[in-house]
Enzyme design. Structure first.
Site, PDB file in Angstrom:
ATOM      1  N   LYS A   1       0.793  -1.169   0.011  1.00  0.00           N
ATOM      2  CA  LYS A   1       0.030  -0.009  -0.131  1.00  0.00           C
ATOM      3  C   LYS A   1       0.801   1.132  -0.112  1.00  0.00           C
ATOM      4  CE  LYS A   1      -3.940  -1.811   2.582  1.00  0.00           C
ATOM      5  NZ  LYS A   1      -4.865  -1.868   3.713  1.00  0.00           N
TER       6      LYS A   1
ATOM      7  N   GLY B   1       7.883  -5.274  -7.740  1.00  0.00           N
ATOM      8  CA  GLY B   1       7.183  -5.322  -8.818  1.00  0.00           C
ATOM      9  C   GLY B   1       7.125  -3.899  -9.396  1.00  0.00           C
TER      10      GLY B   1
ATOM     11  N   ILE C   1       4.785 -12.902  -8.288  1.00  0.00           N
ATOM     12  CA  ILE C   1       4.358 -14.082  -8.716  1.00  0.00           C
ATOM     13  C   ILE C   1       3.632 -14.236 -10.058  1.00  0.00           C
ATOM     14  CG2 ILE C   1       4.023 -15.078  -6.562  1.00  0.00           C
ATOM     15  CD1 ILE C   1       1.085 -14.716  -6.871  1.00  0.00           C
ATOM     16  N   ASP C   2       3.153 -12.781 -10.490  1.00  0.00           N
ATOM     17  CA  ASP C   2       2.437 -12.556 -11.870  1.00  0.00           C
ATOM     18  C   ASP C   2       3.204 -12.899 -12.891  1.00  0.00           C
ATOM     19  OD1 ASP C   2       0.323 -12.187  -9.889  1.00  0.00           O
ATOM     20  OD2 ASP C   2       0.567  -9.836  -9.905  1.00  0.00           O
TER      21      ASP C   2
ATOM     22  N   MET D   1      -4.578 -16.410  -8.826  1.00  0.00           N
ATOM     23  CA  MET D   1      -4.155 -14.969  -8.910  1.00  0.00           C
ATOM     24  C   MET D   1      -3.283 -14.816 -10.146  1.00  0.00           C
ATOM     25  SD  MET D   1      -2.825 -14.074  -5.349  1.00  0.00           S
ATOM     26  CE  MET D   1      -4.062 -13.413  -4.110  1.00  0.00           C
TER      27      MET D   1
ATOM     28  N   ARG E   1      -3.144 -10.979 -11.507  1.00  0.00           N
ATOM     29  CA  ARG E   1      -3.736  -9.670 -11.898  1.00  0.00           C
ATOM     30  C   ARG E   1      -4.094  -9.854 -13.401  1.00  0.00           C
ATOM     31  NH1 ARG E   1      -0.114  -4.601 -10.384  1.00  0.00           N
ATOM     32  NH2 ARG E   1       1.429  -5.809 -11.568  1.00  0.00           N
TER      33      ARG E   1
HETATM   34  O1  F6P Z   1       0.786  -8.954  -7.221  1.00  0.00           O
HETATM   35  C1  F6P Z   1       0.652 -10.160  -6.691  1.00  0.00           C
HETATM   36  C2  F6P Z   1      -0.970 -10.517  -6.147  1.00  0.00           C
HETATM   37  O2  F6P Z   1      -0.891 -11.752  -5.377  1.00  0.00           O
HETATM   38  C3  F6P Z   1      -1.849 -10.723  -7.317  1.00  0.00           C
HETATM   39  O3  F6P Z   1      -1.782 -11.823  -8.207  1.00  0.00           O
HETATM   40  C4  F6P Z   1      -2.905 -10.269  -6.666  1.00  0.00           C
HETATM   41  O4  F6P Z   1      -3.975  -9.856  -7.618  1.00  0.00           O
HETATM   42  C5  F6P Z   1      -2.876  -9.441  -5.470  1.00  0.00           C
HETATM   43  O5  F6P Z   1      -1.332  -9.353  -5.487  1.00  0.00           O
HETATM   44  C6  F6P Z   1      -3.309  -9.543  -4.369  1.00  0.00           C
HETATM   45  O6  F6P Z   1      -3.015  -8.466  -3.544  1.00  0.00           O
HETATM   46  P1  F6P Z   1      -3.590  -8.452  -1.856  1.00  0.00           P
HETATM   47  O7  F6P Z   1      -2.552  -9.428  -1.157  1.00  0.00           O
HETATM   48  O8  F6P Z   1      -3.424  -7.202  -1.556  1.00  0.00           O
HETATM   49  O9  F6P Z   1      -4.841  -9.280  -1.814  1.00  0.00           O
END
Ligand code: F6P
Length: 382
Positions: A79, A121, A145-146, A188, A190
């Site tokens: 954040k 990232g 991971i994306d 996941m 994104r």
């Molecule tokens: O970017 C890494 C990731 O795990 C994405 O695949 C996913 O959309 C996002 O972070 C989830 O974020 P959070 O941990 O804030 O739910």
């Protein structure tokens, strides 16, 4: 500053955690300490630790024995952009932002840091802008991971996420087979379908839905009906969280206004399962792997990649690099401008060789009707 003047560096991990972060921290710190006698400082919880001056000296012992540990010993934060840090809330609940770059600069000066290795990232690289503008040397290491970071063919953490998702899909396979069910599994990633595509191929999933290739429910229903009636009687569908139907939009799980990237995707897997259950005779179940694919110990390939990246970060710093991002391109480690990847995403090309290979073996992407196999056996379509 000449490389020989580099005496003290900081390390921070930003954005969502991912397997291999500790392996990078270890490689950066050990290379710096052993090869160059540099003092290394850990910054806690990403840029938040710079704002709040939570910085601690790391000893050799601190970075030993962490190669196999998931997560990050420094903590992280997805954040925090120092230029827009949520310091409170208005009466209506909306966040109050402040530019905390000056606090970050003060922390860097207080600890006499000559450079900061930022492991993150695209969002974390973009969040470094204020510090770069203030003259702080930031060396980036590509994490997610994306696998969607622009400028590098791979990020560490991705292959472990694929291994975890593949293992889960394999397990769904056996229960789908026993119960003659359609199993939908959301992963996941994104806006990029790398995890779904790669784990889908590795697990032999029947349908792979990725954000880059919008799907049609009617096409999927036709595929499932044929597979259930004439094939093995069950199906595995892997869905990237950013996937969407043709003409539709992505499903949003949550909006976090305090985050630089406020949209959290999720829910498409459950929706697809519900629609297939309505439109076919199949018995359908859905599973969302969620944060499970981000956890756990890095696989061997990620430990190796993380060690390469960490070593390269210090090697290039000592070669005089300023504001560069370590990357791997065509299997060779090099570096690019730090901001070249900021705020950009590397998506799956729709004609990617793995997409073509998957299509060639009969895998559906939910976009075109399945072609019957060139066989005389009607039951051999799938
Ligand atoms: O970017 C890494 C990731 O795990 C994405 O695949 C996913 O959309 C996002 O972070 C989830 O974020 P959070 O941990 O804030 O739910």
């Amino acid at each position: 500053m000449s490389p020989s003047q580099i005496k003290r560096i900081g390390i921070l991990t930003g954005g969502g955690d991912c397997p291999g972060l500790n392996a990078v921290i270890r490689a950066v710190a050990k290379t710096a300490m052993l090869q160059h006698g540099i003092q290394v400082f850990g910054i806690e919880d990403g840029f938040q630790g710079l704002i709040e001056d939570r910085v601690r000296a790391l000893s050799f012992a601190d970075v030993s024995g962490i190669l196999t540990r998931g997560g990050t010993i420094l903590g992280t934060n997805n954040k925090c952009n120092p230029r827009k840090w949520a310091i409170g809330r208005n009466a209506d609940g909306s966040p109050v932002f402040a530019d905390c770059t000056p606090q970050c600069i003060a922390t860097v000066e207080r600890h006499g840091l000559d450079a900061i290795v930022v492991i993150g990232g695209d969002g974390t690289m973009a969040a470094s802008t204020g510090l770069v503008d203030a003259g702080i040397n930031i060396i980036g290491v590509p994490k997610t991971i994306d696998n969607d970071l622009h400028g590098t063919e791979i990020t560490f953490g991705f292959l472990t996420a694929v291994a975890t998702a593949t293992e889960a899909l394999d397990k769904l396979h056996s229960t789908a087979d026993s119960h003659h069910r359609v199993m939908v599994c959301e992963v996941m990633g994104r806006n990029a379908g790398w995890i779904a595509l790669t784990a889908g191929v590795a697990s032999g999933s029947d349908i792979i839905l990725i954000p880059e290739i919008p799907f049609e429910l009617d096409t999927m229903c036709e595929y499932i009906d044929r597979r259930v009636a004439h094939g093995p009687g069950f199906a595995i569908i892997v869905v990237g969280e950013g996937a969407m139907p043709k003409g539709g939009s992505q499903m949003i799980r949550q909006i976090d206004p305090t985050s630089p990237d406020p949209v959290r995707l999720g829910g498409i897997g459950a929706w697809v399962a519900q629609e297939l259950a309505k439109r076919t005779t199949a018995d359908v179940r859905s599973t969302n792997l969620g944060h499970i694919v981000r956890g756990g110990t890095p696989i061997a390939a990620d430990r190796i990649l993380a060690t390469h990246f960490g070593y390269h970060a210090i090697a290039m710093l000592m070669d005089g690099a300023r504001n560069r991002l370590v990357v791997r391109q065509n299997n060779i480690f090099s570096d690019i401008d730090l901001m070249a990847s900021a705020g950009k995403q590397r998506l799956v090309p729709v004609d990617h060789p793995l997409v073509s290979a998957a299509r060639a073996i009969g895998t559906s992407f939910g976009d075109v009707a399945p072609a019957p196999r060139a066989s005389r056996e009607p039951s051999a379509v799938f």
